[in-house]
Design a protein around this motif. Sequence first.
Motif, PDB file in Angstrom:
ATOM      1  N   LEU A 348      26.981  18.891 -12.594  1.00 24.85           N
ATOM      2  CA  LEU A 348      26.676  19.542 -13.865  1.00 24.85           C
ATOM      3  C   LEU A 348      27.928  19.726 -14.719  1.00 24.85           C
ATOM      4  CD1 LEU A 348      24.036  22.239 -12.807  1.00 24.85           C
ATOM      5  CD2 LEU A 348      23.640  19.970 -13.757  1.00 24.85           C
ATOM      6  N   GLU A 349      29.065  19.932 -14.075  1.00 27.92           N
ATOM      7  CA  GLU A 349      30.302  20.085 -14.848  1.00 27.92           C
ATOM      8  C   GLU A 349      30.675  18.796 -15.567  1.00 27.92           C
ATOM      9  OE1 GLU A 349      33.241  21.520 -12.156  1.00 27.92           O
ATOM     10  OE2 GLU A 349      32.371  23.540 -12.041  1.00 27.92           O
ATOM     11  N   VAL A 350      30.405  17.643 -14.942  1.00 30.77           N
ATOM     12  CA  VAL A 350      30.655  16.370 -15.625  1.00 30.77           C
ATOM     13  C   VAL A 350      29.687  16.207 -16.811  1.00 30.77           C
ATOM     14  CG1 VAL A 350      30.704  13.869 -15.349  1.00 30.77           C
ATOM     15  CG2 VAL A 350      31.493  15.341 -13.496  1.00 30.77           C
ATOM     16  N   CYS A 351      28.459  16.602 -16.613  1.00 27.57           N
ATOM     17  CA  CYS A 351      27.488  16.523 -17.722  1.00 27.57           C
ATOM     18  C   CYS A 351      27.923  17.384 -18.902  1.00 27.57           C
ATOM     19  CB  CYS A 351      26.115  16.965 -17.231  1.00 27.57           C
ATOM     20  SG  CYS A 351      25.335  15.858 -16.028  1.00 27.57           S
ATOM     21  N   ALA A 352      28.413  18.581 -18.608  1.00 25.79           N
ATOM     22  CA  ALA A 352      28.876  19.449 -19.688  1.00 25.79           C
ATOM     23  C   ALA A 352      30.092  18.845 -20.390  1.00 25.79           C
ATOM     24  CB  ALA A 352      29.208  20.830 -19.128  1.00 25.79           C
ATOM     25  N   GLU A 353      30.985  18.220 -19.616  1.00 25.62           N
ATOM     26  CA  GLU A 353      32.181  17.607 -20.207  1.00 25.62           C
ATOM     27  C   GLU A 353      31.819  16.429 -21.107  1.00 25.62           C
ATOM     28  OE1 GLU A 353      36.234  15.276 -18.714  1.00 25.62           O
ATOM     29  OE2 GLU A 353      34.955  16.339 -17.268  1.00 25.62           O
ATOM     30  N   LYS A 354      30.854  15.607 -20.704  1.00 27.35           N
ATOM     31  CA  LYS A 354      30.472  14.423 -21.465  1.00 27.35           C
ATOM     32  C   LYS A 354      29.420  14.715 -22.540  1.00 27.35           C
ATOM     33  CE  LYS A 354      33.039  11.334 -19.457  1.00 27.35           C
ATOM     34  NZ  LYS A 354      34.067  10.569 -20.230  1.00 27.35           N
ATOM     35  N   GLY A 355      28.870  15.915 -22.544  1.00 28.62           N
ATOM     36  CA  GLY A 355      27.868  16.274 -23.552  1.00 28.62           C
ATOM     37  C   GLY A 355      26.531  15.611 -23.333  1.00 28.62           C
ATOM     38  N   ILE A 356      26.166  15.421 -22.064  1.00 24.29           N
ATOM     39  CA  ILE A 356      24.872  14.824 -21.753  1.00 24.29           C
ATOM     40  C   ILE A 356      24.040  15.838 -20.966  1.00 24.29           C
ATOM     41  CG2 ILE A 356      25.795  12.481 -21.773  1.00 24.29           C
ATOM     42  CD1 ILE A 356      25.870  12.566 -18.710  1.00 24.29           C
ATOM     43  N   TYR A 357      22.742  15.613 -20.913  1.00 23.32           N
ATOM     44  CA  TYR A 357      21.875  16.541 -20.187  1.00 23.32           C
ATOM     45  C   TYR A 357      21.647  16.036 -18.761  1.00 23.32           C
ATOM     46  CZ  TYR A 357      18.083  13.198 -21.237  1.00 23.32           C
ATOM     47  OH  TYR A 357      17.304  12.074 -21.333  1.00 23.32           O
ATOM     48  N   PHE A 358      21.184  16.962 -17.900  1.00 23.38           N
ATOM     49  CA  PHE A 358      20.818  16.612 -16.523  1.00 23.38           C
ATOM     50  C   PHE A 358      19.324  16.834 -16.353  1.00 23.38           C
ATOM     51  CE2 PHE A 358      20.105  17.665 -12.023  1.00 23.38           C
ATOM     52  CZ  PHE A 358      20.596  16.504 -11.447  1.00 23.38           C
ATOM     53  N   PHE A 359      18.667  15.828 -15.802  1.00 25.22           N
ATOM     54  CA  PHE A 359      17.226  15.863 -15.540  1.00 25.22           C
ATOM     55  C   PHE A 359      17.031  15.830 -14.024  1.00 25.22           C
ATOM     56  CE2 PHE A 359      13.106  13.977 -14.778  1.00 25.22           C
ATOM     57  CZ  PHE A 359      12.284  14.583 -15.719  1.00 25.22           C
ATOM     58  N   ASP A 360      16.557  16.944 -13.477  1.00 22.14           N
ATOM     59  CA  ASP A 360      16.359  17.061 -12.041  1.00 22.14           C
ATOM     60  C   ASP A 360      15.026  16.405 -11.664  1.00 22.14           C
ATOM     61  OD1 ASP A 360      16.377  17.694  -9.404  1.00 22.14           O
ATOM     62  OD2 ASP A 360      16.285  19.877  -9.666  1.00 22.14           O
ATOM     63  N   SER A 361      15.092  15.356 -10.858  1.00 22.33           N
ATOM     64  CA  SER A 361      13.875  14.656 -10.422  1.00 22.33           C
ATOM     65  C   SER A 361      13.102  15.441  -9.379  1.00 22.33           C
ATOM     66  CB  SER A 361      14.239  13.280  -9.852  1.00 22.33           C
ATOM     67  OG  SER A 361      14.887  12.501 -10.832  1.00 22.33           O
ATOM     68  N   ARG A 362      13.691  16.519  -8.863  1.00 23.77           N
ATOM     69  CA  ARG A 362      13.050  17.403  -7.883  1.00 23.77           C
ATOM     70  C   ARG A 362      12.521  16.602  -6.685  1.00 23.77           C
ATOM     71  NH1 ARG A 362      12.581  22.614  -9.073  1.00 23.77           N
ATOM     72  NH2 ARG A 362      11.062  22.826  -7.380  1.00 23.77           N
ATOM     73  N   THR A 363      13.452  15.858  -6.084  1.00 19.84           N
ATOM     74  CA  THR A 363      13.102  15.150  -4.845  1.00 19.84           C
ATOM     75  C   THR A 363      12.970  16.107  -3.676  1.00 19.84           C
ATOM     76  OG1 THR A 363      15.458  14.686  -4.518  1.00 19.84           O
ATOM     77  CG2 THR A 363      14.141  12.985  -5.596  1.00 19.84           C
ATOM     78  N   THR A 364      13.354  17.345  -3.873  1.00 19.66           N
ATOM     79  CA  THR A 364      13.178  18.387  -2.861  1.00 19.66           C
ATOM     80  C   THR A 364      12.839  19.694  -3.559  1.00 19.66           C
ATOM     81  OG1 THR A 364      14.241  19.646  -1.064  1.00 19.66           O
ATOM     82  CG2 THR A 364      15.666  18.848  -2.837  1.00 19.66           C
ATOM     83  N   ALA A 365      11.996  20.481  -2.880  1.00 20.23           N
ATOM     84  CA  ALA A 365      11.654  21.791  -3.434  1.00 20.23           C
ATOM     85  C   ALA A 365      12.785  22.788  -3.270  1.00 20.23           C
ATOM     86  CB  ALA A 365      10.389  22.312  -2.749  1.00 20.23           C
TER      87      ALA A 365
END
Length: 452
Positions: A348-365
């Motif tokens: 998530l820190e890389v996503c914040a640095e690059k200005g992109i979002y993270f989409f959790d596929s929820r492969t686990t509950a």
Amino acid sequence: MPKKTVPAKKRKTSRTRAKKPKVKLAKNKVALFSGVVCLVCVLAIGLSVVLNQGENQNSQKTEVVAKAEPSVNAQKRAEKPQPEVKSEKAKTQENKASPQKEEIKPQKQIAKKAETPKNVAVQEKTTPTVQSQPTKQHPVEKTAKKETPVKKTDVTKKQNTAQPKIITKEMKANPAVATVPSNRTSQAGNLQEQKQTGTHLASVTPPKQHETVQQNVPKNRFDIPPASNGATIVIVIDDAGRSVENTKRYAALPFPITIAVLPKLPQSRSCADAVRAAGKEVILHQPMQSMNLNLDPGPGKITADMNSYQIASIIKENLAELGPGVRGMNNHEGSLITSNEIKIGAVLEVCAEKGIYFFDSRTTAETKAPQAALERDMKIFEKAGPYLDNDIDRAKMFERMRETLAYANRHGKALVIGHVDKSVKILPDLLAEMYPEMKAAGYRFATPSMLK
């Protein structure tokens, strides 16, 4: 004998006259008599007023009758050419085999006869008083003008000229209408029936245009329920990077869609370029280690033994490979990483640095992505709805889409996932067929970046 003395008669004087007893009148009788006299006078006056009013009304009626006689005579004169029209109608009924043009010719001749200056002069001579008086007192004149045969022929002319225009409009809107036969024969039959029944020609109406438009409206063959609660559909298609052709099938869909591209594959960059060229949203499908250590997520993966620096380096390298315009990232496999708050925190820190979002596929509950995002004051997206293509069957995929629509109606939006190569022969065509009806039902399509 002494003379008898006759006593002298006393003269009547005023005093003696005054001494006569006075006649006394009863007051009640006098009052009754005076009341009867007054009542008789009032009745006499009332009768005279009523008689005067009756005479005035009779005089007015005679005047109205005298004024109405010219208008009635004008109406009778206007109706004189009707026997000629009836005789011509009888002739046309006998000649049933003759075309419609032959039936219209006598009507035109009658109209010309009615429009001759002689008839106009006769009407002006017979109705000089009607023109000087207001129209409210003489409604007979209006009806006589409306029922003249001249206007009937005008109506038929308008209808005959308006019929081809309506057909040409429908032929432009729908080429299939050109195959429909013309209605000239049916119109001729209707004209003959109306002449037999004595109905007006103005009752003949052309077919309504909205009837053909309703036939062209597509039916709701997928039985799409109406959208509610601002239902928005977000579809993410994973595992692009192995086939450009398959990727283009999804990129060509007529609504916003997100395609996740795997890194380090021979066609990864080409697939990303194809998505961008189609105007769709491209994200990084980042491989991560699963709890099942026997599964290999593929090249460019993140493993549990990597530190935060190594995780950041791999993600940045994968983003650079896909080229510019990458809007986000989601996990490929990765249940072991997403359930580890420290590891997913580094992602998530890389996503914040690059200005992109993270989409959790929820492969686990047991994913810890929401907690890690909350600690960093970040907003992430999570899969909300079914996987569209767990079963490679059109009927099952259709049921998953029905579940997606129901979920969006309940919660306002649904974020679902499919796979490029797995269902390319079924899912793109199904979505393309369902989209018009889903749009008509009120559903909105978006990407995760559009939800920010």
